[in-house]
Design a protein around this motif. Sequence first.
Motif, PDB file in Angstrom:
ATOM      1  N   PRO A 145     -19.158  37.324  71.570  1.00  0.00           N
ATOM      2  CA  PRO A 145     -17.803  37.888  71.579  1.00  0.00           C
ATOM      3  C   PRO A 145     -16.915  37.278  70.491  1.00  0.00           C
ATOM      4  CG  PRO A 145     -18.496  37.281  73.800  1.00  0.00           C
ATOM      5  CD  PRO A 145     -19.509  36.703  72.854  1.00  0.00           C
ATOM      6  N   VAL A 146     -16.097  38.126  69.853  1.00  0.00           N
ATOM      7  CA  VAL A 146     -15.168  37.701  68.811  1.00  0.00           C
ATOM      8  C   VAL A 146     -13.761  38.118  69.229  1.00  0.00           C
ATOM      9  CG1 VAL A 146     -14.483  37.986  66.397  1.00  0.00           C
ATOM     10  CG2 VAL A 146     -16.911  37.944  67.005  1.00  0.00           C
ATOM     11  N   PRO A 147     -12.805  37.193  69.288  1.00  0.00           N
ATOM     12  CA  PRO A 147     -11.433  37.565  69.644  1.00  0.00           C
ATOM     13  C   PRO A 147     -10.812  38.468  68.585  1.00  0.00           C
ATOM     14  CG  PRO A 147     -11.747  35.181  69.760  1.00  0.00           C
ATOM     15  CD  PRO A 147     -12.947  35.740  69.054  1.00  0.00           C
ATOM     16  N   LEU A 148     -10.051  39.453  69.042  1.00  0.00           N
ATOM     17  CA  LEU A 148      -9.255  40.302  68.156  1.00  0.00           C
ATOM     18  C   LEU A 148      -7.809  40.157  68.607  1.00  0.00           C
ATOM     19  CD1 LEU A 148     -11.382  43.602  67.927  1.00  0.00           C
ATOM     20  CD2 LEU A 148     -11.407  41.631  66.390  1.00  0.00           C
TER      21      LEU A 148
ATOM     22  N   ASP B 151      -4.588  38.345  70.426  1.00  0.00           N
ATOM     23  CA  ASP B 151      -4.430  37.599  71.668  1.00  0.00           C
ATOM     24  C   ASP B 151      -5.071  38.289  72.865  1.00  0.00           C
ATOM     25  OD1 ASP B 151      -2.997  35.654  70.340  1.00  0.00           O
ATOM     26  OD2 ASP B 151      -1.083  36.710  70.642  1.00  0.00           O
ATOM     27  N   GLU B 152      -5.253  39.646  72.793  1.00  0.00           N
ATOM     28  CA  GLU B 152      -5.665  40.373  73.989  1.00  0.00           C
ATOM     29  C   GLU B 152      -6.941  41.194  73.825  1.00  0.00           C
ATOM     30  OE1 GLU B 152      -2.055  41.755  76.484  1.00  0.00           O
ATOM     31  OE2 GLU B 152      -1.430  42.051  74.389  1.00  0.00           O
ATOM     32  N   GLY B 153      -7.519  41.191  72.646  1.00  0.00           N
ATOM     33  CA  GLY B 153      -8.697  42.012  72.426  1.00  0.00           C
ATOM     34  C   GLY B 153      -9.919  41.181  72.081  1.00  0.00           C
ATOM     35  N   SER B 154     -11.081  41.810  72.190  1.00  0.00           N
ATOM     36  CA  SER B 154     -12.320  41.144  71.771  1.00  0.00           C
ATOM     37  C   SER B 154     -13.337  42.185  71.343  1.00  0.00           C
ATOM     38  CB  SER B 154     -12.893  40.274  72.892  1.00  0.00           C
ATOM     39  OG  SER B 154     -13.319  41.072  73.976  1.00  0.00           O
TER      40      SER B 154
ATOM     41  N   THR C 227     -12.947  45.398  73.801  1.00  0.00           N
ATOM     42  CA  THR C 227     -12.120  45.179  74.986  1.00  0.00           C
ATOM     43  C   THR C 227     -10.681  45.023  74.516  1.00  0.00           C
ATOM     44  OG1 THR C 227     -13.923  44.060  76.142  1.00  0.00           O
ATOM     45  CG2 THR C 227     -11.694  43.672  76.959  1.00  0.00           C
ATOM     46  N   THR C 228      -9.786  45.850  75.033  1.00  0.00           N
ATOM     47  CA  THR C 228      -8.370  45.761  74.679  1.00  0.00           C
ATOM     48  C   THR C 228      -7.593  45.292  75.911  1.00  0.00           C
ATOM     49  OG1 THR C 228      -7.760  48.024  75.324  1.00  0.00           O
ATOM     50  CG2 THR C 228      -8.748  47.723  73.138  1.00  0.00           C
ATOM     51  N   ALA C 229      -6.278  45.228  75.797  1.00  0.00           N
ATOM     52  CA  ALA C 229      -5.454  44.735  76.897  1.00  0.00           C
ATOM     53  C   ALA C 229      -5.556  45.621  78.139  1.00  0.00           C
ATOM     54  CB  ALA C 229      -3.997  44.638  76.450  1.00  0.00           C
TER      55      ALA C 229
END
Length: 456
Positions: free
Chosen positions: A147-150, A152-155, A173-175
């Motif tokens: 998994p890579v963060p996008l 503050d709220e996404g990955s 994955t979004t908020a």
Amino acid sequence: MSTVLTFLGAAGTVTGSRTLVEHSGRRTMVDCGLYQGERQWRRLNWEPFPVGAHTIDEVVLTHTHLDHCGYLPALVRQGFDGPVRCTSGTADLAPIVLRDSAHLLEEEASYARTSGYSKHHPPMPLYTSGDVERAVRLFHETAYAAPVPLGDEGSLLLVRAGHVLGSANVHLTTADTTVLFSGDLGRPAHPVLLPRETPPAARAVVVESTYGDRRHPPPDPEHGELAETIRRTVSRGGSVVIPAFAVDRTELVLHALGELHRRGRIPEVPVYVDSPMALAVLEVYRDPRHRSELRAGLGDELVSLPGLRTLPTAQESTRVNRPHEPSIIVSSSGMASGGRVVHHLKALLPDRRNTVVLTGYQAMGTRGRALAEGAREVKIAGSYVKVRAEVVQDEGFSVHADADELMAWLLALPEPPETVFVTHGEPESAHALAAEVREQTGATVVVPRLGERVLL
């Protein structure tokens, strides 16, 4: 803020994959492909990008084929400077593909300038080699299943798709939701790569439909049709021309020819690989860093063909157009829309002794599609060329999932999606797959229009 999808490409056609995902004030673009095929689509490559390139936070590439990554240098030229996230396989292969694309675009513009056939003064390429180098510097390698963060709220999660080396499904994955992009899906029985993996569930799925209305014939690991075609052509003193994409398809063709030669099923004739790009790609496939994506036992022995000859220069390439003996020429591009294969076809199509073997999907508006549909003349370099050579379609090399395999991928998801968007297919294919998905899953199924925005 709700997640919004905007379909900026591969809607109504099978090329130009570009989907914008807006989430939590962020813009993530999945794929950045070039339009190919019919002129009405190719012209869109030259239109200003519908959103400001500088406002896109990152691009995620599913794989390295031109219709998925080929517009990236143009986006960089317009101001994009964010990270380009992709697997290590794509990070190694895409620069080869993009540099070749820029070279062809620059050559085409130069030829248009000297021949005077362009309406533009002066004719300019869509992008240059310099744009490609700026794009390549933006690549960020991302491992499968990491998994890579996008923001503050996404990955972001990449999952092996089994289509070509480095190909991936993209799970965002979004908020407020989850979105899964199939990219181009491989077949479970790819002869070189490990099979695709099952990604996590998602509330919305964007699935390709290249073969959404067709089933491939049963796999033929013996490649009987190719062997028979080669024997038949050689017996009448002709040569076999195989248009093949430099990425994956050329490697599969050479692997098959090596196996046929080893078993004594084809005569010993020169086999020319007329694609410097394909040879560079072959070295990436052989790189130990990517061995984990190949089936057991493959690596340096991916291609074992004693009669293999390369044609590094244009002069050597031209010489094989008048062969003194039967031969096999493997050259890109796979849809005969550009590259060195074009001058081979111009020279060899008028001779009844020769054969053209088409080894994969042929998009509308390409020479390959015209040949597949029985055209008796095709236009090459401004002039019409008579088609007297035999034309054979060999479906045994397709690495695109067919309708049943696409459905199997969807049905294997841990939970059924709420909404499925069917893209990357000609209208008949997309709507056929959409009907099948609707019947088998009960999901809301949409074939989006080009430019359509959807609130998730």
